[in-house]
Structures are given as C-alpha cells and as structure tokens.
Design a protein around this motif. Structure first.
Motif, PDB file in Angstrom:
ATOM      1  N   PRO A  62      64.993   5.856  -5.515  1.00  0.00           N
ATOM      2  CA  PRO A  62      63.819   5.335  -4.802  1.00  0.00           C
ATOM      3  C   PRO A  62      62.918   6.412  -4.218  1.00  0.00           C
ATOM      4  N   THR A  63      63.484   7.512  -3.756  1.00  0.00           N
ATOM      5  CA  THR A  63      62.650   8.515  -3.075  1.00  0.00           C
ATOM      6  C   THR A  63      63.003   9.934  -3.520  1.00  0.00           C
ATOM      7  N   GLY A  64      62.081  10.832  -3.224  1.00  0.00           N
ATOM      8  CA  GLY A  64      62.316  12.243  -3.500  1.00  0.00           C
ATOM      9  C   GLY A  64      63.444  12.790  -2.643  1.00  0.00           C
ATOM     10  N   SER A  65      63.509  12.321  -1.409  1.00  0.00           N
ATOM     11  CA  SER A  65      64.581  12.803  -0.530  1.00  0.00           C
ATOM     12  C   SER A  65      65.947  12.410  -1.093  1.00  0.00           C
ATOM     13  N   ALA A  67      66.661  11.733  -4.207  1.00  0.00           N
ATOM     14  CA  ALA A  67      66.892  12.472  -5.453  1.00  0.00           C
ATOM     15  C   ALA A  67      67.353  13.894  -5.132  1.00  0.00           C
ATOM     16  N   ASN A  68      66.713  14.536  -4.164  1.00  0.00           N
ATOM     17  CA  ASN A  68      67.151  15.885  -3.758  1.00  0.00           C
ATOM     18  C   ASN A  68      68.583  15.861  -3.259  1.00  0.00           C
ATOM     19  N   GLN A  69      68.880  14.917  -2.402  1.00  0.00           N
ATOM     20  CA  GLN A  69      70.202  14.914  -1.764  1.00  0.00           C
ATOM     21  C   GLN A  69      71.301  14.572  -2.754  1.00  0.00           C
ATOM     22  N   ALA A  88      61.685  24.847   3.369  1.00  0.00           N
ATOM     23  CA  ALA A  88      61.958  23.914   2.266  1.00  0.00           C
ATOM     24  C   ALA A  88      62.026  22.469   2.766  1.00  0.00           C
ATOM     25  N   HIS A  89      61.513  21.555   1.946  1.00  0.00           N
ATOM     26  CA  HIS A  89      61.575  20.141   2.311  1.00  0.00           C
ATOM     27  C   HIS A  89      63.006  19.709   2.591  1.00  0.00           C
ATOM     28  N   VAL A  90      63.961  20.224   1.792  1.00  0.00           N
ATOM     29  CA  VAL A  90      65.355  19.764   1.931  1.00  0.00           C
ATOM     30  C   VAL A  90      65.966  20.109   3.291  1.00  0.00           C
ATOM     31  N   TYR A  93      62.420  18.264   6.215  1.00  0.00           N
ATOM     32  CA  TYR A  93      61.962  16.877   6.331  1.00  0.00           C
ATOM     33  C   TYR A  93      62.993  15.854   5.844  1.00  0.00           C
ATOM     34  N   GLU A  94      64.228  16.279   5.601  1.00  0.00           N
ATOM     35  CA  GLU A  94      65.201  15.299   5.090  1.00  0.00           C
ATOM     36  C   GLU A  94      66.274  14.990   6.131  1.00  0.00           C
ATOM     37  N   ILE A  95      65.923  15.224   7.370  1.00  0.00           N
ATOM     38  CA  ILE A  95      66.652  14.711   8.546  1.00  0.00           C
ATOM     39  C   ILE A  95      68.136  15.106   8.511  1.00  0.00           C
ATOM     40  N   VAL A 140      64.881  25.775  -4.807  1.00  0.00           N
ATOM     41  CA  VAL A 140      63.485  26.178  -4.613  1.00  0.00           C
ATOM     42  C   VAL A 140      62.589  24.952  -4.758  1.00  0.00           C
ATOM     43  N   GLU A 141      61.342  25.090  -4.315  1.00  0.00           N
ATOM     44  CA  GLU A 141      60.407  23.955  -4.298  1.00  0.00           C
ATOM     45  C   GLU A 141      59.188  24.305  -5.147  1.00  0.00           C
ATOM     46  N   GLN A 142      58.905  23.490  -6.146  1.00  0.00           N
ATOM     47  CA  GLN A 142      57.783  23.758  -7.052  1.00  0.00           C
ATOM     48  C   GLN A 142      56.920  22.506  -7.174  1.00  0.00           C
ATOM     49  N   HIS A 144      55.175  24.349  -3.665  1.00  0.00           N
ATOM     50  CA  HIS A 144      55.750  24.412  -2.329  1.00  0.00           C
ATOM     51  C   HIS A 144      54.869  23.677  -1.325  1.00  0.00           C
ATOM     52  N   ASN A 145      55.458  22.654  -0.717  1.00  0.00           N
ATOM     53  CA  ASN A 145      54.680  21.794   0.174  1.00  0.00           C
ATOM     54  C   ASN A 145      54.177  22.561   1.406  1.00  0.00           C
ATOM     55  N   ARG A 146      55.097  23.026   2.245  1.00  0.00           N
ATOM     56  CA  ARG A 146      54.651  23.771   3.442  1.00  0.00           C
ATOM     57  C   ARG A 146      54.087  25.136   3.073  1.00  0.00           C
ATOM     58  N   CYS A 173      65.820  22.603  -8.446  1.00  0.00           N
ATOM     59  CA  CYS A 173      64.382  22.592  -8.187  1.00  0.00           C
ATOM     60  C   CYS A 173      63.977  21.291  -7.510  1.00  0.00           C
ATOM     61  N   ASP A 174      63.447  21.388  -6.292  1.00  0.00           N
ATOM     62  CA  ASP A 174      62.760  20.245  -5.693  1.00  0.00           C
ATOM     63  C   ASP A 174      61.378  20.228  -6.344  1.00  0.00           C
ATOM     64  N   GLY A 175      61.283  19.457  -7.410  1.00  0.00           N
ATOM     65  CA  GLY A 175      60.051  19.423  -8.189  1.00  0.00           C
ATOM     66  C   GLY A 175      59.214  18.192  -7.889  1.00  0.00           C
ATOM     67  N   ALA A 176      59.116  17.868  -6.603  1.00  0.00           N
ATOM     68  CA  ALA A 176      58.304  16.703  -6.224  1.00  0.00           C
ATOM     69  C   ALA A 176      56.911  16.804  -6.855  1.00  0.00           C
ATOM     70  N   ARG A 177      56.368  18.033  -6.855  1.00  0.00           N
ATOM     71  CA  ARG A 177      55.029  18.250  -7.431  1.00  0.00           C
ATOM     72  C   ARG A 177      55.095  19.260  -8.578  1.00  0.00           C
ATOM     73  N   ILE A 178      56.121  19.185  -9.386  1.00  0.00           N
ATOM     74  CA  ILE A 178      56.240  20.132 -10.498  1.00  0.00           C
ATOM     75  C   ILE A 178      55.133  19.897 -11.529  1.00  0.00           C
ATOM     76  N   SER A 204      55.535   9.544  -7.136  1.00  0.00           N
ATOM     77  CA  SER A 204      54.683   8.962  -6.089  1.00  0.00           C
ATOM     78  C   SER A 204      53.898  10.029  -5.328  1.00  0.00           C
ATOM     79  N   LYS A 205      53.913  11.280  -5.815  1.00  0.00           N
ATOM     80  CA  LYS A 205      53.158  12.347  -5.128  1.00  0.00           C
ATOM     81  C   LYS A 205      52.113  12.885  -6.093  1.00  0.00           C
ATOM     82  N   GLY A 206      50.950  12.323  -6.007  1.00  0.00           N
ATOM     83  CA  GLY A 206      49.864  12.775  -6.868  1.00  0.00           C
ATOM     84  C   GLY A 206      49.773  12.011  -8.173  1.00  0.00           C
TER      85      GLY A 206
HETATM   86  C1  LIG Z   1      58.338  18.953  -1.777  1.00  0.00           C
HETATM   87  C2  LIG Z   1      58.821  17.582  -1.433  1.00  0.00           C
HETATM   88  N1  LIG Z   1      60.071  17.235  -1.746  1.00  0.00           N
HETATM   89  C3  LIG Z   1      60.572  16.028  -1.465  1.00  0.00           C
HETATM   90  C4  LIG Z   1      59.797  15.068  -0.851  1.00  0.00           C
HETATM   91  C5  LIG Z   1      60.434  13.761  -0.479  1.00  0.00           C
HETATM   92  O1  LIG Z   1      59.888  12.667  -1.043  1.00  0.00           O
HETATM   93  P1  LIG Z   1      60.067  11.212  -0.386  1.00  0.00           P
HETATM   94  O2  LIG Z   1      59.040  11.119   0.673  1.00  0.00           O
HETATM   95  O3  LIG Z   1      59.832  10.310  -1.552  1.00  0.00           O
HETATM   96  O4  LIG Z   1      61.463  11.122   0.129  1.00  0.00           O
HETATM   97  C6  LIG Z   1      58.472  15.382  -0.497  1.00  0.00           C
HETATM   98  C7  LIG Z   1      57.630  14.387   0.186  1.00  0.00           C
HETATM   99  O5  LIG Z   1      56.468  14.573   0.446  1.00  0.00           O
HETATM  100  C8  LIG Z   1      57.979  16.670  -0.794  1.00  0.00           C
HETATM  101  O6  LIG Z   1      56.736  17.045  -0.468  1.00  0.00           O
END
Ligand SMILES: Cc1ncc(COP(=O)(O)O)c(C=O)c1O
Length: 345
Positions: A62-65, A67-69, A88-90, A93-95, A140-142, A144-146, A173-178, A204-206
């Motif tokens: 359902p979500t990127g978080s 999928a990463n976890q 890194a998002h992991v 922002y993944e609490i 790594v994040e590709q 990179h969000n932040r 690879c956290d390829g949310a925006r690969i 769902s990102k872009g």
């Molecule tokens: C780089 C990156 N990874 C993972 C996620 C997590 O995605 P989700 O909000 O679907 O859990 C995001 C969300 O913006 C993100 O920017």
C-alpha cells in the motif's frame, strides 16, 4: 472549479488526483482476492515492475514506507545493522519502523543528499563478530527527498555496489522517485535494478496513482516479503482497482516527468535573485534555503498560502516546492509571481 483547483499546491507530488483516464482504468480493472494471489491486475503489475527492473519478482504494497520496511526486514535480521544517510526517509519519516518492526539497528552517515562518498560508507562497515553489531545492508535514496531531489550518479552507485560485494552486504534502494532519476539522467531502470538486491518504488509520487508501491527483488526474497507484508497488515483483497491505476501511471506518466523537472527549474530560477538558494535542481523538488532571506520558512509559507500557493516547511529556514502533474505551466507562473512578490517585499 473546486477549492483544490484554485490553489497551487506545491507541497508534494503526492497531492495529485487520478486523471479521468486513470479512473477509467481503475473502474475497468479485473480483480480477485490478492491474499489468495488471485488478482490478475495485481499479478500483472507485479510482473511488469519486476521486468522493468530486471528482477525476478515484485510485491505490491500500500505505501512506500511499508515497501521499504518489508525490504529492510528481508536483508537485515533483528539486532543487526543497516547503514544509511542521516536524512534518509527510512530513518527520518518512517516513525522508527525498522527498529519497532524489524528489530533493526540503524547507523547513519552525515546527511549529504545524493552526494555520497562510497569510501565513507566503506569505513563504517562493521564485520561479523560477537562484540559488535554486524552490518548487513546499506540503503540509499534515489532521488533523494531531503536532498532536494538530487540524483545519485551511476558511478557512485557502482562504487557502493562494490563496497557491498566486498563486505557481503545487501544494497537497498528507496526508489520512491527512481522514475525521476531515470528521466533526469537517462539511466535505464534495468541498469538501476541490476545494482540493487532490493528496491522499493512508488506509483503515488509524481506518477499520479492514488496508492501503491512495490518491493522488487529475487523470487526467494519476494516470497518472504509476502509473509512479512501480511504480518504487517498489508495483505489486500481486490487491490486490482489500485494496481490498475499503477499500470496506467507506468504507461502514461513516466516520460512526462521531464516537464515537471522543467517547471521546477523555472521556479528555482524565479526565486534565485532574492537570495534564495535553489541551486542544483535536478528533478521536481526545489529546496529553498532561506538563511539569507529576511523571511523564515513558516513566514514565507503563511504569506504564500494567503495568496493561494501552498509550500512545505522543512525547517526554520528551509522550505520546499514540488512540481507535479496537477500544476501546469500557468500555475507555475502564478506561484513564481506570488513567491517573488513576497520575497521582494
Ligand atoms: C523517498 C521516499 N521514500 C519513501 C516514502 C514513503 O512513501 P509513503 O508516504 O507512501 O509511505 C516517501 C514519501 O514521500 C519518500 O519521499
């Protein structure tokens, strides 16, 4: 026109709403119970994404978080260590999920966005032994969000692959925006895929889908991923309506990301004369460094909101603009005019 239509929402590329074509694809989707593996649209999406990255299998989540976890739990056993960057998002922002669900210990290199030094990573690796936490994976994040949508160069990724191989580590690879990296640097998705043991990618990102990410990897890993997803409460039933949106997004919304990158470059250019550092914008994220501006980030965001432009506050003097398919060229011009008027005052 709805209230949302009147606003120029530059907070994130997750605010997009499904297009008419996407909604039609969702309505027409063939579905089944995916926990039984019987949703043909989910199965088709998983096969399609696995093939795009040259891997054996993929799993819809359902979500990127999530999928990463799932991916991190595949490559790091409880009590062992993940290396990633401090932004890194992991780990931001993944609490605390890696620790809470996977029992994973995370150690970070200083935040440098996409500008990673593989030697720094190599020096952090701790070998197996009874006296230290053994390193098992690097993430790594590709893009990179932040790190302002920065793209990790292919040469750096190849070096990181070498570090991983030399030390028996997995590379995630956290390829949310690969997709954005693929469009910006022209690197084939399969080339990225070949460098990583596991990837998570977001629809769902872009790309405009309302929901959905995939974990990509070997058949053996993805079979285990299915169990981990169920354990985390991510087993979905007639998810084909969502997978159909993802398939539509992959078919129609990848190559158009170049237009979002161009819009981001225009926004960066517009704010640059006001002492706002928005340099090195490579993709659809425009980080604003307001350290030389009389306005702080909350002040700029509040003033922009009053004029119908929404931006993100990432820190006291850091803000962010994000372009996406729901902001057209006119909306970008409107936002640039609003922001420059505020910054000029
Ligand atoms: C780089 C990156 N990874 C993972 C996620 C997590 O995605 P989700 O909000 O679907 O859990 C995001 C969300 O913006 C993100 O920017």
């Amino acid at each position: 026109m709805t209230v949302a239509d009147a606003l120029v929402d530059l907070r994130s590329d997750t605010v997009t709403r499904p297009t008419a074509g996407m909604r039609e694809a969702m309505a027409a989707a063939e579905v089944g119970d995916d926990v039984y593996g019987e949703d043909p649209t989910v199965n088709a999406l998983e096969a399609e994404v696995a093939a795009l990255f040259g891997h054996e299998a993929a799993l819809f989540a359902p979500t990127g978080s999530m999928a990463n976890q799932i991916a991190l739990q595949l490559v790091v056993p409880p009590g062992d260590e993940l290396l990633c960057d401090a932004d890194a998002h992991v780990v931001t922002y993944e609490i605390g999920a890696a620790a809470a669900y996977g029992g994973i210990s995370s150690r970070t290199w200083p935040a440098v966005g996409a500008d990673i030094d593989p030697d720094v990573v190599a020096r952090m690796v701790r070998p197996d032994g009874y006296f230290a936490v053994p390193t098992r994976a690097v993430a790594v994040e590709q893009t990179h969000n932040r790190g302002g949508g920065g793209v990790i160069p292919l040469a750096t990724l190849r070096e990181l692959r070498r570090v991983a191989d030399d030390n028996g580590l997995a590379l995630h690879c956290d390829g949310a925006r690969i997709w954005h990296a693929h469009v910006a640097d022209g690197v084939p998705l399969a080339t990225y895929g070949a460098l990583f043991d596991t990837l998570s990618v977001c629809l769902s990102k872009g790309l405009g889908a309302p929901v959905g990410s995939l974990v990509v990897g070997s058949a053996e890993r993805i079979a285990r991923a299915r169990t981990i997803r169920k354990r985390m409460g991510g087993g979905m039933r007639q998810a084909g309506v969502l997978a159909a949106a993802g398939r539509y997004a992959l078919a129609h919304h990848v190559e158009r990301l170049a237009a979002d990158h161009a819009k981001a470059a225009r926004l960066a250019e517009a704010v640059a004369p006001f002492g706002v550092l928005a340099t090195a914008v490579r993709t659809n994220l425009v980080p604003l460094d307001l350290s030389k501006s009389p306005l702080d980030a909350p002040g700029l965001a509040a003033a922009a909101r009053a004029e119908g432009v929404l931006i993100s506050v990432l820190g006291p003097r850091t803000a962010r603009l994000v372009t996406h398919m729901d902001v057209d060229d006119d909306a970008v011009d409107r936002a640039a005019a609003v922001l420059t008027t505020i910054l000029r005052a």
